[in-house]
Design a protein around this motif. Structure first.
Motif, PDB file in Angstrom:
ATOM      1  N   ARG A 137       0.823  -1.219   0.000  1.00 51.05           N
ATOM      2  CA  ARG A 137       0.000   0.000   0.000  1.00 51.05           C
ATOM      3  C   ARG A 137       0.852   1.262   0.000  1.00 51.05           C
ATOM      4  NH1 ARG A 137      -3.170  -2.408   3.823  1.00 51.05           N
ATOM      5  NH2 ARG A 137      -1.882  -1.381   5.388  1.00 51.05           N
ATOM      6  N   ALA A 140       2.723   1.803  -3.208  1.00 49.81           N
ATOM      7  CA  ALA A 140       1.858   2.339  -4.271  1.00 49.81           C
ATOM      8  C   ALA A 140       1.653   3.842  -4.087  1.00 49.81           C
ATOM      9  CB  ALA A 140       0.509   1.606  -4.264  1.00 49.81           C
ATOM     10  N   GLN A 141       1.552   4.272  -2.838  1.00 51.50           N
ATOM     11  CA  GLN A 141       1.411   5.713  -2.577  1.00 51.50           C
ATOM     12  C   GLN A 141       2.642   6.477  -3.046  1.00 51.50           C
ATOM     13  OE1 GLN A 141      -1.124   7.315  -1.439  1.00 51.50           O
ATOM     14  NE2 GLN A 141      -2.401   5.871  -0.313  1.00 51.50           N
ATOM     15  N   ALA A 144       2.800   6.606  -6.781  1.00 50.20           N
ATOM     16  CA  ALA A 144       1.838   7.585  -7.296  1.00 50.20           C
ATOM     17  C   ALA A 144       2.379   8.998  -7.117  1.00 50.20           C
ATOM     18  CB  ALA A 144       0.498   7.433  -6.576  1.00 50.20           C
TER      19      ALA A 144
END
Lengths: 431, 448
Positions: A137, A140-141, A144
């Motif tokens: 998680r 992925a942050q 991004a």
């Protein structure tokens, strides 16, 4: 105009910050600077662990950043949800962050829940879980964020400047890492980064609020139970390498972001404070600086422009930023060169120096305006190597600066021939 | 100089105090109509001095969008007795900081200085309340500055442009649909005359609130305020706020924006919602709790837990409520999907989770934790003097009373789970809402 002059003179005396710092040595030997303030029932504690992203190797770039963001995503027998739930039950405010030079932890908690909050925070620092799903998680942050950064002209300008300035040194890297390095970071790498970055030998601690020195000493020791003595070695210093000139990074949009600057001044340089004063006159981030007057007020070329001494633990530069219409970039660069040359050649005027002294000495005490800000200042003063007494003598140090001292420093710092520019945008008339 | 309060953060709760630790708050009104709030906080030798005018971008005449904010900039350009820029120079020479901000409903000016310099700030602020004066050498370049500002804070940020488009679609007639900074084509032809007309129509003690917070003795501060502001005559031109009313919203709106600068595509929805109303904040408080439960935490709130943690289809998901507005509030939802999930699927998942929440009811433990945090925020909020001053300034500017401002935490505390679910029903009716998809150009997607 006249009626204000009298008031002006009457009140223009240097203030002292009324801050009573208690140095606390905990039973286990850690140092904490405390400002006790009992009127509101909560405590603020700030920790700075020196090192940060500069500790990691090129192929692990982003490890410390990802590690720090995972400290709140599960610890001990709590997964991310359970950890956050417990934080909410305590109504505590915990934050973990990292930069190129440090990992910072900030805690604000109610007096009645002090011990329980410290035990909770300790788990995050000593026993973070780095669960696979949490890693996925947070990774992925970060990825991004890296994608957004590619489309953000200010970030692109800062990166291009850092690359040109610091070559192979960690300071040239993005602290978030790159898409490739971040994708490759696994649990082992994060455990490593945790082991390397969080240690007693590099921590600076500040506290403020509703707590006594004795209680604080016990509490801080409790927080540090199990934190290792030493971490990874701090890397060598960085030299400023950027050659004078102009780098254009093409980017679609109505405006260009311009980053500009050259070599700076080390934060332990005896004349650092003098340089700080000169920059406040020239480009400190507020109205009334030379750059704001010339580019915004007189010509309407920008909404805002500022210059800053970027003096890190391992290296320094002197930089500025602005955004302007693509059509204005050429004239802006010309004006910047002129202002730079004028400062190096003529320095500041006696009037400018007097005004900035009054401003800086008056503004200083205003920083100490709450438990949160005081705890943070207490940690960062130690991190930057100041004595406790600095709070009381800092305004005097500014007041005794002479025009000659200030202008010798301006001549030393401002070198129009050395200026390096990064322009991110579609500037007109430049190539 | 420009602060758009919209979308800046997920405003969770505001904090005020009626507790034992509270420092005294005093409220009074002078004969000329100036409202005064004094908040004593004697921990540090600092004072915040603010003047708020009950006028903002939603009060602009046709074809003059941006004039409220332009005037805010021009307020620093001198008076009959002060030179351009002198205001800020005097503040700065006294070690202070000053700035200003414009919203749809209010325009505020503030200084933060050593407490013994309060009188000087009052003298200067009272001066520009009535004696504004500047020449073309000041206002013409300043118009370029606001255009550069629009370029920097709006047109260079695709997310901000998207928000602008969303609001323009949400409001059919009310001026909350017009950007605070103004449309570029209007801004480019604003004049000094328009600014002075706006000033003459809206500035004066009877349309202002003075907030003083910090190391002051209340009686002394009030005496100083009477001395410096009391002599200013009320402005007879000031009329009650009259703004258009939204017609019934019968059709939901959808906005699609494509831009190569989009890093992470996302879905955003804004509903028209009731604002906080004086004497009746219950519905707003329920919406505040709804936002806290759905989106108040990046880990444990309903949307994040379901969409980011359980289902793994979101990078983030959010909910927030903006109720501190004079005419209409807004409730916002949104989701940024992980790569590989389309915006349509993400939107459907968001709607499904909201509907399930309203159907299944509220986890009592989560409800208790949120309430506990709100009560604690009351204590943490006491540490932030400027924030407290701001809450009174905003509240009184939009028509709330001191009692409303101080009762907000209690109003939230009084909300029951049933209240939240009842208030949340509005999320199921999309007629008074706009839904936006912000994405990269389709061709670019294909070529990647």
């Amino acid at each position: 105009m006249k009626r204000f002059v009298a008031l002006f003179i009457l009140i223009a005396f240097p203030l002292r910050a009324e801050v009573d710092i208690t140095p606390v040595t905990t039973p286990s030997g850690l140092t904490v600077w405390l400002v006790e303030e009992r009127s509101i029932p909560f405590v603020a504690i700030d920790l700075i662990f020196a090192g940060g992203a500069s500790l990691e190797s090129d192929d692990q770039a982003g490890a410390v950043n990802l590690m720090a963001s995972l400290l709140s995503q599960g610890a001990g027998d709590m997964d991310a949800q359970a950890f956050a739930t417990r934080t909410e039950e305590l109504a505590a405010r915990l934050s973990f962050s990292s930069g190129r030079d440090s990992v910072s932890v900030s805690a604000r908690f109610l007096t009645e829940d002090a011990e329980a909050t410290i035990d909770h925070l300790r788990l995050a620092l000593v026993d973070p879980r780095f669960d696979e799903d949490a890693i996925a998680r947070e990774r992925a942050q970060v990825l991004a964020q890296l994608r957004r950064d590619q489309l953000e002209p200010n970030t692109l300008a800062s990166r291009a400047f850092a690359r040109a300035a610091f070559g192979e040194h960690p300071y040239a890297r993005e602290t978030n890492g790159t898409a490739d390095t971040v994708a490759a970071l696994d649990r082992a790498a994060l455990l490593d980064a945790h082991r390397g970055a969080i240690a007693r030998d590099r921590v600076y601690i500040g506290a403020a609020g509703d707590i006594s020195a004795e209680e604080l000493g016990v509490l801080v020791d409790r927080l540090f139970e199990g934190i290792p003595e030493t971490g990874w070695p701090i890397p060598e210093r960085a030299e400023f390498l950027a050659e004078p000139g102009l780098e254009i990074v093409p980017f679609d949009g109505p405006q260009s972001v311009v980053a500009f600057g050259h070599d700076g001044i080390a934060r332990d340089d005896p004349e650092f404070l003098t340089a700080f004063v000169v920059n406040e006159i020239f480009g400190g981030g507020r109205f009334g600086t030379r750059l704001m007057r010339s580019l915004r007020e007189e010509r309407g070329l920008t909404y805002g422009i500022g210059a800053f001494l970027s003096s890190g633990a391992l290296g320094e530069s002197y930089q500025g930023r602005l955004s302007t219409d693509n059509a204005n970039v050429e004239i802006v660069i010309e004006l910047l060169r002129e202002e730079w040359a004028r400062m190096g050649r003529d320095g500041v005027t006696a009037e400018e120096l007097d005004r900035i002294k009054t401003y800086l000495t008056g503004a200083y005490p205003l920083r100490f305006d709450g438990n949160g800000s005081i705890a943070s200042i207490m940690a960062s003063m130690q991190y930057q190597g100041f004595d406790r007494d600095y709070v009381n003598i800092r305004n005097d140090l500014i007041d005794v600066l002479t025009l000659d001292e200030v202008n010798d420093l301006a001549a030393r710092l401002f070198d129009p021939e050395a200026l390096f520019f990064v322009v991110v945008g579609q500037p007109v008339g430049l190539n | 100089m420009f602060v758009s309060r919209l979308f800046s953060t997920l405003v969770f709760v505001v904090s005020f105090t009626t507790m034992a630790h509270a420092s005294p708050v005093t409220h009074t009104t002078l004969d000329n109509g100036l409202e005064i709030v004094v908040i004593e906080d004697r921990r540090a030798p600092v004072v915040v001095h603010m003047v708020w005018y009950r006028v903002g971008a939603a009060d602009e005449p046709p074809l003059q969008s941006g004039i409220a904010h332009f005037l805010e900039h021009l307020m620093f350009k001198g008076t009959e007795t002060m030179a351009p820029g002198e205001f800020s120079s005097v503040v700065e020479a006294n070690g202070g900081r000053d700035n200003a901000f414009t919203s749809w409903d209010y325009t505020g000016y503030f200084q933060r200085v050593a407490a013994d310099r309060l009188e000087l700030m009052m003298e200067m602020e009272a001066d520009r309340m009535q004696n504004l004066s500047f020449t073309e050498a000041e206002w013409l370049p300043e118009r370029d500055v606001i255009l550069e500002e629009r370029g920097q804070v709006l047109e260079s940020r695709v997310g901000a442009q998207f928000n602008e488009a969303m609001l323009a679609a949400l409001f059919k007639e009310h001026p909350y649909g017009v950007p605070i900074i103004g449309w570029r084509h209007d801004m480019a032809v604003l004049t000094d005359e328009m600014a002075m007309d706006f000033y003459a129509a809206h500035y004066g003690p009877n349309n202002a609130i003075l907030v003083i917070a910090g190391d002051v003795d209340t009686d002394e501060a009030l005496a100083l305020a009477r001395q410096h502001y009391g002599a200013i005559p009320a402005n007879p031109a000031i009329a009650p706020v009259e703004r258009p009313t939204e017609p019934p919203h019968l059709a939901e709106r959808r906005v699609v924006m494509e831009d190569a600068r989009v890093g992470n595509p996302y879905v955003s929805r804004i509903y028209l919602a009731p604002p906080r109303r004086s004497g009746d904040q219950g519905e707003a408080a329920a919406l505040q709790m709804l936002a806290a439960l759905l989106g108040g935490s990046s880990t444990t709130s309903v949307l994040e837990r379901r969409l980011t943690f359980d289902e793994g289809i979101a990078l983030s998901a959010w909910a927030s409520y903006m109720g501190t507005m004079r005419d209409y509030g807004m409730f916002m939802l949104g989701i940024t999907p992980v790569e590989g999930v389309s915006l349509s699927d993400a939107e459907a998942a968001l709607d499904r989770v909201v509907a399930e929440f309203l159907e299944e009811g509220i986890d009592p433990e989560q409800f208790e934790r949120v309430r506990h945090q709100i009560r604690a925020s009351e204590i943490f909020g006491l540490d932030d003097m400027q924030g407290r001053a701001r809450q009174y300034g905003v509240g009184l500017s939009i028509g709330l009373t001191v009692e409303d401002v101080e009762g907000w935490i209690d109003a939230i505390d009084a909300v029951t789970p049933e209240d939240v679910l009842a208030a949340g029903q509005m999320l199921l009716d999309k007629r008074a809402s706009v839904t936006g998809h912000l994405m990269r150009p389709q061709t670019a997607e294909l070529s990647q």
